[in-house]
Design an enzyme around this catalytic site. Structure first.
Site, mmCIF file in Angstrom:
data_model
loop_
_atom_site.group_PDB
_atom_site.id
_atom_site.type_symbol
_atom_site.label_atom_id
_atom_site.label_comp_id
_atom_site.label_asym_id
_atom_site.label_seq_id
_atom_site.Cartn_x
_atom_site.Cartn_y
_atom_site.Cartn_z
ATOM 1 N N GLU A 167 0.834 -1.209 0.000
ATOM 2 C CA GLU A 167 0.000 0.000 0.000
ATOM 3 C C GLU A 167 0.870 1.261 0.000
ATOM 4 O O GLU A 167 0.564 2.242 -0.662
ATOM 5 C CB GLU A 167 -0.955 -0.022 1.197
ATOM 6 C CG GLU A 167 -1.990 -1.141 1.067
ATOM 7 C CD GLU A 167 -3.231 -0.921 1.904
ATOM 8 O OE1 GLU A 167 -3.093 -0.556 3.082
ATOM 9 O OE2 GLU A 167 -4.348 -1.108 1.367
ATOM 10 N N ASP A 297 -4.839 -5.769 18.143
ATOM 11 C CA ASP A 297 -3.536 -6.329 17.763
ATOM 12 C C ASP A 297 -2.738 -6.912 18.933
ATOM 13 O O ASP A 297 -1.671 -7.477 18.714
ATOM 14 C CB ASP A 297 -2.699 -5.265 17.042
ATOM 15 C CG ASP A 297 -3.005 -5.232 15.550
ATOM 16 O OD1 ASP A 297 -4.142 -5.586 15.181
ATOM 17 O OD2 ASP A 297 -2.124 -4.870 14.759
ATOM 18 N N GLN A 315 -10.605 -4.977 10.954
ATOM 19 C CA GLN A 315 -11.916 -5.633 10.829
ATOM 20 C C GLN A 315 -12.226 -6.474 12.074
ATOM 21 O O GLN A 315 -13.301 -6.359 12.667
ATOM 22 C CB GLN A 315 -11.854 -6.522 9.596
ATOM 23 C CG GLN A 315 -13.172 -6.972 9.080
ATOM 24 C CD GLN A 315 -12.991 -7.960 7.925
ATOM 25 O OE1 GLN A 315 -13.603 -9.010 7.937
ATOM 26 N NE2 GLN A 315 -12.183 -7.655 6.952
HETATM 27 C C1 LIG Z 1 -0.474 0.794 6.733
HETATM 28 C C2 LIG Z 1 -1.444 -0.203 7.323
HETATM 29 C C3 LIG Z 1 -2.511 -0.647 6.567
HETATM 30 C C4 LIG Z 1 -3.441 -1.534 7.120
HETATM 31 N N1 LIG Z 1 -4.506 -1.919 6.355
HETATM 32 C C5 LIG Z 1 -5.477 -2.677 6.896
HETATM 33 C C6 LIG Z 1 -6.655 -2.992 6.143
HETATM 34 O O1 LIG Z 1 -6.767 -2.631 4.981
HETATM 35 N N2 LIG Z 1 -7.631 -3.708 6.751
HETATM 36 C C7 LIG Z 1 -7.540 -4.105 8.063
HETATM 37 O O2 LIG Z 1 -8.509 -4.720 8.567
HETATM 38 N N3 LIG Z 1 -6.429 -3.865 8.792
HETATM 39 C C8 LIG Z 1 -5.390 -3.159 8.249
HETATM 40 N N4 LIG Z 1 -4.268 -2.862 8.986
HETATM 41 C C9 LIG Z 1 -4.141 -3.409 10.343
HETATM 42 C C10 LIG Z 1 -4.920 -2.545 11.336
HETATM 43 O O3 LIG Z 1 -4.538 -1.206 11.203
HETATM 44 C C11 LIG Z 1 -4.673 -3.027 12.766
HETATM 45 O O4 LIG Z 1 -4.964 -4.401 12.842
HETATM 46 C C12 LIG Z 1 -5.578 -2.242 13.715
HETATM 47 O O5 LIG Z 1 -5.172 -0.891 13.744
HETATM 48 C C13 LIG Z 1 -5.552 -2.803 15.129
HETATM 49 O O6 LIG Z 1 -6.416 -2.027 15.916
HETATM 50 P P1 LIG Z 1 -6.105 -1.794 17.447
HETATM 51 O O7 LIG Z 1 -7.241 -1.007 17.996
HETATM 52 O O8 LIG Z 1 -5.740 -3.072 18.091
HETATM 53 O O9 LIG Z 1 -4.763 -0.932 17.489
HETATM 54 P P2 LIG Z 1 -4.355 0.493 16.978
HETATM 55 O O10 LIG Z 1 -5.104 0.921 15.808
HETATM 56 O O11 LIG Z 1 -2.865 0.419 16.894
HETATM 57 O O12 LIG Z 1 -4.738 1.440 18.209
HETATM 58 C C14 LIG Z 1 -4.051 1.404 19.431
HETATM 59 C C15 LIG Z 1 -4.270 2.696 20.180
HETATM 60 O O13 LIG Z 1 -3.603 2.614 21.441
HETATM 61 C C16 LIG Z 1 -2.810 3.768 21.674
HETATM 62 N N5 LIG Z 1 -1.663 3.365 22.478
HETATM 63 C C17 LIG Z 1 -0.650 2.548 22.105
HETATM 64 N N6 LIG Z 1 0.195 2.370 23.133
HETATM 65 C C18 LIG Z 1 -0.288 3.094 24.157
HETATM 66 C C19 LIG Z 1 0.139 3.287 25.504
HETATM 67 N N7 LIG Z 1 1.225 2.705 25.986
HETATM 68 N N8 LIG Z 1 -0.615 4.086 26.290
HETATM 69 C C20 LIG Z 1 -1.728 4.680 25.824
HETATM 70 N N9 LIG Z 1 -2.177 4.514 24.577
HETATM 71 C C21 LIG Z 1 -1.475 3.746 23.749
HETATM 72 C C22 LIG Z 1 -2.413 4.216 20.259
HETATM 73 O O14 LIG Z 1 -2.055 5.590 20.267
HETATM 74 C C23 LIG Z 1 -3.694 3.921 19.482
HETATM 75 O O15 LIG Z 1 -4.596 4.984 19.579
HETATM 76 C C24 LIG Z 1 -3.291 -1.995 8.457
HETATM 77 C C25 LIG Z 1 -2.201 -1.566 9.211
HETATM 78 C C26 LIG Z 1 -1.267 -0.677 8.668
HETATM 79 C C27 LIG Z 1 -0.109 -0.210 9.502
#
Ligand SMILES: Cc1cc2nc3c(=O)[nH]c(=O)nc-3n(C[C@H](O)[C@H](O)[C@H](O)COP(=O)(O)OP(=O)(O)OC[C@H]3O[C@@H](n4cnc5c(N)ncnc54)[C@H](O)[C@@H]3O)c2cc1C
Length: 401
Positions: A167, A297, A315
């Site tokens: 991407e 994640d 997703q």
């Molecule tokens: C470039 C890219 C493209 C992607 N494309 C896709 C796609 O097309 N489809 C798809 O389904 N998935 C995609 N993904 C994967 C998807 O982005 C992740 O699986 C998703 O973001 C996970 O969500 P999350 O809420 O677990 O974590 P995150 O989105 O990482 O959110 C975590 C949050 O916790 C906060 N945080 C982290 N550490 C701390 C801390 N110590 N203290 C306080 N706050 C903290 C962060 O600031 C953030 O706000 C992609 C990822 C990337 C990098």
């Protein structure tokens, strides 16, 4: 009697979705959301900010814009530790915070796989700060060529050929022709190399679909090195192995997108984890801690059909948030929690602004249609964590601006 306290860590897809669902429910509990920044960012669009095709403001919004302040307290702070046996979270600035129920959704970090030099000499792509750093570095390095005439200023290496790398390549190959005329460097001298350790590219898609996507990038000038593991990153140099020999490429822009792991807070807090991810119970709680949910994640959820954990995606993170909110409601009402179930709807990768490839509900899509599907998917995700107002404010219906 005091209200039970629910603390949610992280305002990414998983954490923010949990809180948005919880605030819709009529539950008698104190809800606290902790996040490092005062904004949510769409991690799935970080490659656009890194390549400079979209500003950070397009993929971020203030967390408090979508919170009901009568029901949820927002704390902006960084979580440094979870003391699971004391039911406390340690925050960098504000000290300890106790909880009755905890939802850990701290997301991902860059994975170096222990390869020397990665942290010192390459740029990861994992949050808004690193994405903006990638853009600044790329722009400055390409601009430097005017004075240095150093070919390495026009050499870009993208490490890894997974989803994020592809991407990102799609975006930079869209932008470089515009940058060339703006900054005055010779476009035909730009060298973009993508280095991948695995023998196949885009294994999540059929061979035909994967080749279509790779061919689009090749036509835009990307050279792929496949089955060539990276051994070291040195200053402005990538060392890789090809046919048993160590080789080097000079590049003044080295982007590290080989993969991610879960937050390091998980391991440091003593959870039983692998690469920052905990294999959760069927209701998304942590073994022996029915009061702690682990989602997004930082969690691994077994796919009983394939016998392997589901890939970590936005997703699944959104679905987990929904399930956790339901299970918290059930627990508070003294009802048993329900197992989490998930059926992936498909995957679409963008290759720049107007090409996409993927599978959607069992059907393959590619080209312009693929790109429309991708834009619809990300708008749907934004709607789930944000609101219709967020979509309108970000101009997200203007697909081909
Ligand atoms: C470039 C890219 C493209 C992607 N494309 C896709 C796609 O097309 N489809 C798809 O389904 N998935 C995609 N993904 C994967 C998807 O982005 C992740 O699986 C998703 O973001 C996970 O969500 P999350 O809420 O677990 O974590 P995150 O989105 O990482 O959110 C975590 C949050 O916790 C906060 N945080 C982290 N550490 C701390 C801390 N110590 N203290 C306080 N706050 C903290 C962060 O600031 C953030 O706000 C992609 C990822 C990337 C990098």
């Amino acid at each position: 009697m005091s209200q039970p306290k629910i603390v949610v860590l992280g305002a990414g897809y998983a954490g923010l979705k949990t809180v948005k669902q919880l605030q819709k429910k009529n539950i008698n509990a104190e809800i606290i959301l902790v996040n490092k920044n005062d904004y949510h960012y769409e991690s799935t669009q970080l490659h656009e900010v890194a390549a400079g095709t979209e500003p950070a403001s397009k993929i971020t919004f203030k967390v408090t814009d979508v919170l009901d302040s009568k029901k949820v307290t927002f704390i902006q702070d960084t979580v440094s530790l979870v003391k699971k046996d004391e039911k406390k979270v340690v925050l960098e600035k504000q000290g300890e915070l106790s909880y009755d129920y905890l939802v850990i959704a701290l997301g991902f970090e860059s994975e170096t796989f222990g390869i020397p030099g990665v942290n010192d000499f390459s740029k990861p792509l994992v949050n808004i700060k690193t994405a903006e750093e990638c853009k600044k570095h790329l722009d400055e390095t390409l601009a430097n060529y005017q004075t240095t005439k150093n070919d390495a200023d026009l050499s870009i290496v993208v490490c890894g050929a997974g989803f994020t790398s592809i991407e990102y390549l799609g975006e930079i190959t869209n932008r470089i022709p515009k940058l060339a005329s703006q900054l005055g460097f010779p476009q035909d001298k730009v060298k973009i190399t993508c280095i991948e350790a695995m023998p196949t590219l885009l294994p999540m898609f059929s061979e035909k679909l994967g080749s279509y996507g790779i061919d689009v990038l090749k036509k835009r000038g990307v050279e792929f090195k496949v089955g060539t593991p990276i051994k070291e990153i040195k200053e402005n140099t990538v060392v890789y192995e090809e046919n048993g020999e160590l080789k080097e490429i000079n590049a003044n822009t080295i982007i590290w997108t080989t993969g991610v792991k879960g937050s390091s807070v998980i391991g440091e807090s003593g959870f039983s984890e692998r690469r920052g991810r905990v294999m959760v119970e069927s209701d998304l709680t942590v073994a022996e801690h029915p009061e702690i949910f682990m989602i997004g994640d930082v969690s691994a959820v077994m796919d009983n059909e394939s016998g392997r954990p589901f890939p970590t995606t936005a997703q699944i993170a959104l679905k987990q948030g929904e399930s956790v909110a339901d299970n918290l409601e059930a627990k508070l009402a003294g009802r048993p929690s329900e197992p989490f179930s998930f059926k992936p709807l498909g995957t679409v990768a963008s290759i720049g602004n107007n090409v996409g490839i993927g599978n959607v509900m069992g059907k393959e899509v590619k080209g312009y249609i693929g790109s429309i599907m991708k834009k619809n998917i990300i708008n749907k995700s934004l709607l789930e964590v944000g609101s219709t107002k967020t979509l309108l404010k970000k101009g997200r219906f203007d697909y081909y601006h």
